[in-house]
Design an enzyme around this catalytic site. Structure first.
Site, mmCIF file in Angstrom:
data_model
loop_
_atom_site.group_PDB
_atom_site.id
_atom_site.type_symbol
_atom_site.label_atom_id
_atom_site.label_comp_id
_atom_site.label_asym_id
_atom_site.label_seq_id
_atom_site.Cartn_x
_atom_site.Cartn_y
_atom_site.Cartn_z
ATOM 1 C CG ASN A 66 -11.379 -0.572 -13.980
ATOM 2 O OD1 ASN A 66 -10.727 -0.092 -13.356
ATOM 3 N ND2 ASN A 66 -12.472 -0.358 -14.234
ATOM 4 N N GLY A 69 -7.455 2.622 -10.194
ATOM 5 C CA GLY A 69 -7.027 3.293 -8.923
ATOM 6 C C GLY A 69 -6.604 4.796 -9.388
ATOM 7 C CG LEU A 70 -9.195 7.528 -9.579
ATOM 8 C CD1 LEU A 70 -9.348 8.425 -8.504
ATOM 9 C CD2 LEU A 70 -9.953 7.561 -10.654
ATOM 10 C CG ASN A 96 -13.600 11.320 -15.350
ATOM 11 O OD1 ASN A 96 -12.981 11.273 -14.106
ATOM 12 N ND2 ASN A 96 -14.598 10.720 -15.548
ATOM 13 C CB CYS A 126 -13.537 6.367 -8.927
ATOM 14 S SG CYS A 126 -12.192 4.942 -8.898
ATOM 15 C CG ASN A 188 -17.622 4.882 -13.050
ATOM 16 O OD1 ASN A 188 -17.189 3.995 -13.658
ATOM 17 N ND2 ASN A 188 -17.031 6.126 -12.565
ATOM 18 N N GLY A 212 -19.018 -3.727 -19.048
ATOM 19 C CA GLY A 212 -19.020 -4.605 -20.179
ATOM 20 C C GLY A 212 -20.595 -5.178 -20.090
HETATM 21 C C1 SIN Z 1 -9.975 3.529 -11.925
HETATM 22 O O1 SIN Z 1 -9.150 4.555 -12.378
HETATM 23 O O2 SIN Z 1 -9.685 2.863 -11.046
HETATM 24 C C2 SIN Z 1 -11.491 3.805 -12.753
HETATM 25 C C3 SIN Z 1 -11.958 5.188 -12.550
HETATM 26 C C4 SIN Z 1 -13.615 5.250 -12.529
HETATM 27 O O3 SIN Z 1 -14.048 4.027 -12.495
HETATM 28 O O4 SIN Z 1 -13.951 6.051 -12.408
#
Ligand code: SIN
Length: 301
Positions: A66, A69-70, A96, A126, A188, A212
């Protein structure tokens, strides 16, 4: 059997949480959320964020990458529009929080401290941002500074979500513990790159975070290592698809687990993990989770 687990000031009805970013704010599936130990919200930042350009998800045989990007509404909108609704959930709600400077983590904790949420998951991991995120989580002294600041600004439960990207999480878990964290979540997602048929990066954010089933052996390895090094509870995360996976994480030393990627495929996955754990606990006449937690080392491994 008493199925509850306590971390810091927070007692959870059971050890299963929905992982951040995979279950929105728990509001789309309240019947699932209400029966879990808790829901960890999508990461919240001080300012709203639109996130990375699409595509943001790439599947591969072992899971997904993924590159979100928050994306989030920012802390003010979260407090006024989301928290009044999450407060009605029957499970625990962990927020979070992600900052782009050390100070921002303190500001987020201070703003949310008076809100009806149960705990913080401090995101220093992240993989999808150019500042902060995993860059903070790779440096034990930064993890310590962030945790110290958050700890000063809230009496709520503080759990630090660690990265294992190019850092030994033992060092960062010790830093979090020394700074007063009540627990750590690990791990993470791991850094990853997916290419399209022309050899170009597939994801809009160029790289992403791998989650996963492919993650599970390494995540278990990290939990096992960290459990031998710190006293604070560990929340295990990484490729948990069913109750057998969840028991593996408890055996490696986790007190709680998070179900993430599995929920993207099946929104009831976390509940099914919990149902399977309950059934197995009853079948084996377990009297407490402590019989399972950390047994991988007790059994001489
Ligand atoms: C994301 O929003 O890019 C993922 C967040 C995370 O892995 O902490």
């Amino acid at each position: 059997m008493n199925t509850t687990v306590t971390i810091g000031r927070t007692t959870f009805a059971n050890p299963v949480l929905a992982a951040s970013g995979t279950f929105e704010f728990g509001l789309k599936f309240p019947a699932v959320a209400n029966r879990l130990g808790g829901v960890v919200t999508k990461a919240i930042t001080l300012q709203p964020r639109v996130g990375n350009p699409p595509p943001r998800i790439c599947e591969f045989p072992g899971g997904i990458l993924n590159s979100v990007g928050l994306e989030n509404p920012g802390v003010e909108k979260f407090c006024t529009e989301v928290v009044p609704r999450t407060a009605k959930l029957k499970c625990r709600v962990l927020v979070n929080i992600a900052g782009f400077t050390v100070e921002e983590y303190g500001e987020l904790a201070a703003r949310l401290d008076s809100e009806p949420v149960d705990a913080f998951e401090v995101n220093v991991s992240c993989p999808n941002v150019r500042e902060g995120g995993a860059l903070f989580g790779q440096q034990p002294q930064v993890v310590e500074a962030i945790t110290t600041l958050v700890r000063r600004r809230t009496a709520k439960t503080v759990i630090v979500k660690l990265t294992a990207n190019f850092v030994d999480p033992v060092e960062t878990a010790k830093a979090a513990e020394a700074a007063g964290a009540d627990g750590v979540t690990l791990i993470n997602t791991l850094f990853g790159l997916a290419l399209d048929e022309n050899g170009r990066p597939f994801l809009g954010g160029r790289t992403g975070g791998v989650s996963g089933p492919a993650l599970k052996p390494f995540a278990l390895f990290c939990v096992d290592r960290v459990a031998a090094a710190v006293k604070i509870p560990i929340v295990g995360c990484g490729g948990i698809m069913d109750s057998a996976d969840a028991f593996d994480f408890l055996s490696a030393g986790a007190r709680m687990v998070q179900v993430g990627t599995a929920s993207l495929v099946n929104p009831e996955a976390a509940l099914e993990v919990w149902a399977g754990m309950k059934e197995c606990a009853a079948k084996n006449r377990l009297t407490g989770w402590e019989q399972i937690v950390g047994r991988a080392r007790r059994r001489g491994g």
